[in-house]
Scaffold this active site. Structure first.
Site, PDB file in Angstrom:
ATOM      1  N   ARG A   1       0.837  -1.202   0.000  1.00 54.41           N
ATOM      2  CA  ARG A   1       0.000   0.000   0.000  1.00 54.41           C
ATOM      3  C   ARG A   1       0.868   1.247   0.000  1.00 54.41           C
ATOM      4  O   ARG A   1       0.434   2.328  -0.402  1.00 54.41           O
ATOM      5  CB  ARG A   1      -0.947   0.001   1.202  1.00 54.41           C
ATOM      6  CG  ARG A   1      -1.837   1.240   1.254  1.00 54.41           C
ATOM      7  CD  ARG A   1      -3.036   1.047   2.185  1.00 54.41           C
ATOM      8  NE  ARG A   1      -2.632   0.735   3.532  1.00 54.41           N
ATOM      9  CZ  ARG A   1      -2.319   1.647   4.463  1.00 54.41           C
ATOM     10  NH1 ARG A   1      -2.330   2.942   4.165  1.00 54.41           N
ATOM     11  NH2 ARG A   1      -1.999   1.270   5.689  1.00 54.41           N
TER      12      ARG A   1
ATOM     13  N   TYR B   1     -14.800  15.962 -17.399  1.00 55.47           N
ATOM     14  CA  TYR B   1     -15.359  14.612 -17.339  1.00 55.47           C
ATOM     15  C   TYR B   1     -16.366  14.547 -16.186  1.00 55.47           C
ATOM     16  O   TYR B   1     -16.148  15.117 -15.110  1.00 55.47           O
ATOM     17  CB  TYR B   1     -14.222  13.608 -17.144  1.00 55.47           C
ATOM     18  CG  TYR B   1     -14.667  12.255 -16.674  1.00 55.47           C
ATOM     19  CD1 TYR B   1     -15.486  11.452 -17.471  1.00 55.47           C
ATOM     20  CD2 TYR B   1     -14.283  11.771 -15.428  1.00 55.47           C
ATOM     21  CE1 TYR B   1     -15.906  10.216 -17.037  1.00 55.47           C
ATOM     22  CE2 TYR B   1     -14.695  10.526 -14.987  1.00 55.47           C
ATOM     23  CZ  TYR B   1     -15.510   9.753 -15.787  1.00 55.47           C
ATOM     24  OH  TYR B   1     -15.927   8.523 -15.345  1.00 55.47           O
TER      25      TYR B   1
ATOM     26  N   ASP C   1      -5.714  17.347 -16.624  1.00 50.70           N
ATOM     27  CA  ASP C   1      -5.989  15.986 -17.064  1.00 50.70           C
ATOM     28  C   ASP C   1      -5.666  15.930 -18.557  1.00 50.70           C
ATOM     29  O   ASP C   1      -6.344  16.552 -19.376  1.00 50.70           O
ATOM     30  CB  ASP C   1      -7.460  15.650 -16.807  1.00 50.70           C
ATOM     31  CG  ASP C   1      -7.810  14.210 -17.166  1.00 50.70           C
ATOM     32  OD1 ASP C   1      -7.117  13.610 -18.015  1.00 50.70           O
ATOM     33  OD2 ASP C   1      -8.788  13.676 -16.603  1.00 50.70           O
TER      34      ASP C   1
ATOM     35  N   LYS D   1      -7.021   4.251 -20.031  1.00 49.84           N
ATOM     36  CA  LYS D   1      -7.319   4.585 -21.418  1.00 49.84           C
ATOM     37  C   LYS D   1      -6.101   4.335 -22.317  1.00 49.84           C
ATOM     38  O   LYS D   1      -5.636   3.204 -22.415  1.00 49.84           O
ATOM     39  CB  LYS D   1      -7.788   6.031 -21.510  1.00 49.84           C
ATOM     40  CG  LYS D   1      -8.825   6.462 -20.465  1.00 49.84           C
ATOM     41  CD  LYS D   1     -10.046   5.605 -20.392  1.00 49.84           C
ATOM     42  CE  LYS D   1     -11.210   6.255 -19.650  1.00 49.84           C
ATOM     43  NZ  LYS D   1     -11.145   6.220 -18.181  1.00 49.84           N
TER      44      LYS D   1
END
Length: 386
Positions: free
Chosen positions: A53, A106, A178, A203
């Protein structure tokens, strides 16, 4: 060094005998220490590994790769694009602070800003994309952060990143952009003055619709702050997803060039079709941001959106009649995808906000894949005949 060379080499120099060309998947959740002194060396000097983690060898390999691709000092990898975005915002904002963001982000990002952060006491200032380059510093006075997206999903508007980052600096704000649609192949936000660049690596960076991941890249100081927040929130990337992402990054320039070529063919065919009222593609001279896109980007990307004569019902008809374009969320894979943003990615955005962003009911979004462009055009023409 050319980006194609960096990618083909896996983001590193292979100068160690016996070193694997492909980084191994280190699936361990925790790591052993020789003794307490070794534990102290980890905390005091950063030697070794503690817990996945916190960090993981496979994940770290990809982070180094991503930082090199974007020209940043450091990168942090996450389990999804939204994990990267939300952790970045939570690391840099606090109750009582202000954040400026462009209209038309988005849907998931807009919802995070509008609903979650406002609930936590963060004030939001919305800016129209055309306003950002010339916005006066006092308009965003007191804002800790300016959040941008370019190209914008799904309207493909382009934001002047150099001008926006200059305005942000004058106001004392950090600029985050972004750049998922462009990737480092076509756009270099850090070189344009932005402080941080985020990606949904699900993506184009991954490129095969077989992983979810997100990334943030920038200065070491900012990225380490975000990585500390990642430890607390737990949005770390899985080692296997990191392994798949490393594989996808090796072919990124080749794939992006093919996506862009196909998108150009599709956009031009749609632009000539009598039942298409508007095509959103920055490669057209009449696109409102064409000159900016040509100056700021080295390619126009693989996304195209268009509006159909007849409104929502006509758009649904075209969507449903397509056969080669797969009806699915997301983008950036080898397969061409189609969606209706008003009823998928931006479905939960208030109508007034959606219309202000240009996401109409007749808008169809295409992620142009790696199929023969002529086949995709045939599929679109057949669907539009309906």
């Amino acid at each position: 060094m050319d980006l194609r060379t960096i990618c083909a080499q896996g983001g590193r120099a292979h100068d160690v005998s016996g070193e694997p060309l492909t980084p191994p998947i280190v699936a361990a959740s925790t790591f052993a220490f020789r003794d307490q002194r070794a534990v102290e060396e980890y905390y005091e000097e950063g030697r070794g590994w503690l817990y996945s983690r916190y960090e993981n060898p496979t994940v770290r390999e990809v982070e180094t790769f991503l930082a090199r691709l974007e020209g940043g000092e450091a990168a942090a990898l996450f389990g999804s694009g939204m994990a990267a975005i939300s952790t970045t915002l939570l690391a840099l904002l606090s109750s009582g602070g202000r954040v400026a963001a462009q209209v038309g982000l988005y849907g998931g990002t807009a919802g995070l800003l509008r609903d979650t952060l406002s609930r936590l006491g963060v004030e939001l200032v919305w800016l129209d994309p055309g306003e950002i380059a010339g916005v006066r510093p006092e308009r965003i006075a007191g804002c800790r952060l300016l959040y941008l997206e370019s190209p914008v999903n799904p309207t493909l508007r382009i934001v002047d990143l150099r001008a926006a980052s200059r305005v942000a600096r004058e106001a004392g704000a950090i600029t985050v952009v972004d750049s998922t649609f462009a990737t480092p192949v076509f756009q270099r936000p850090l070189e344009l003055g932005c402080d941080l660049v985020v990606h949904s690596a699900t993506k184009y960076l991954g490129g095969h619709c077989d992983l979810t991941a997100g990334a943030v890249i920038g200065s070491r100081d900012l990225v380490e702050r975000i990585a500390r927040q990642r430890r607390a929130l737990g949005g770390v990337a899985d080692p296997f997803a990191a392994f798949l992402l490393h594989r996808g990054l090796k072919t990124l320039p080749v794939r992006m060039e093919a996506h862009a070529r196909g998108a150009a063919v599709v956009a031009r065919a749609l632009g000539e079709h009598p039942r298409v009222t508007r095509v959103h593609w920055p490669g057209f001279p009449d696109h409102p941001d064409h000159e900016l896109a040509s100056r700021q980007m080295s390619g126009y990307g693989g996304m195209v959106s268009f509006e159909v004569e007849g409104g929502a019902s006509a758009a649904e008809c075209v969507h449903d009649r397509l056969r080669l374009f797969v009806k699915a969320a997301s983008l950036g894979g080898t397969e061409s995808l189609v969606s209706l943003p008003a009823r998928m990615s931006h479905r939960h955005m208030p109508r007034e906000e959606r219309e202000r962003a240009g996401v109409t009911d007749s808008l169809v979004r295409l992620s142009v894949g790696l199929e023969a462009p002529e086949d995709l055009v045939t599929d679109l023409e057949r669907a539009l005949r309906g």
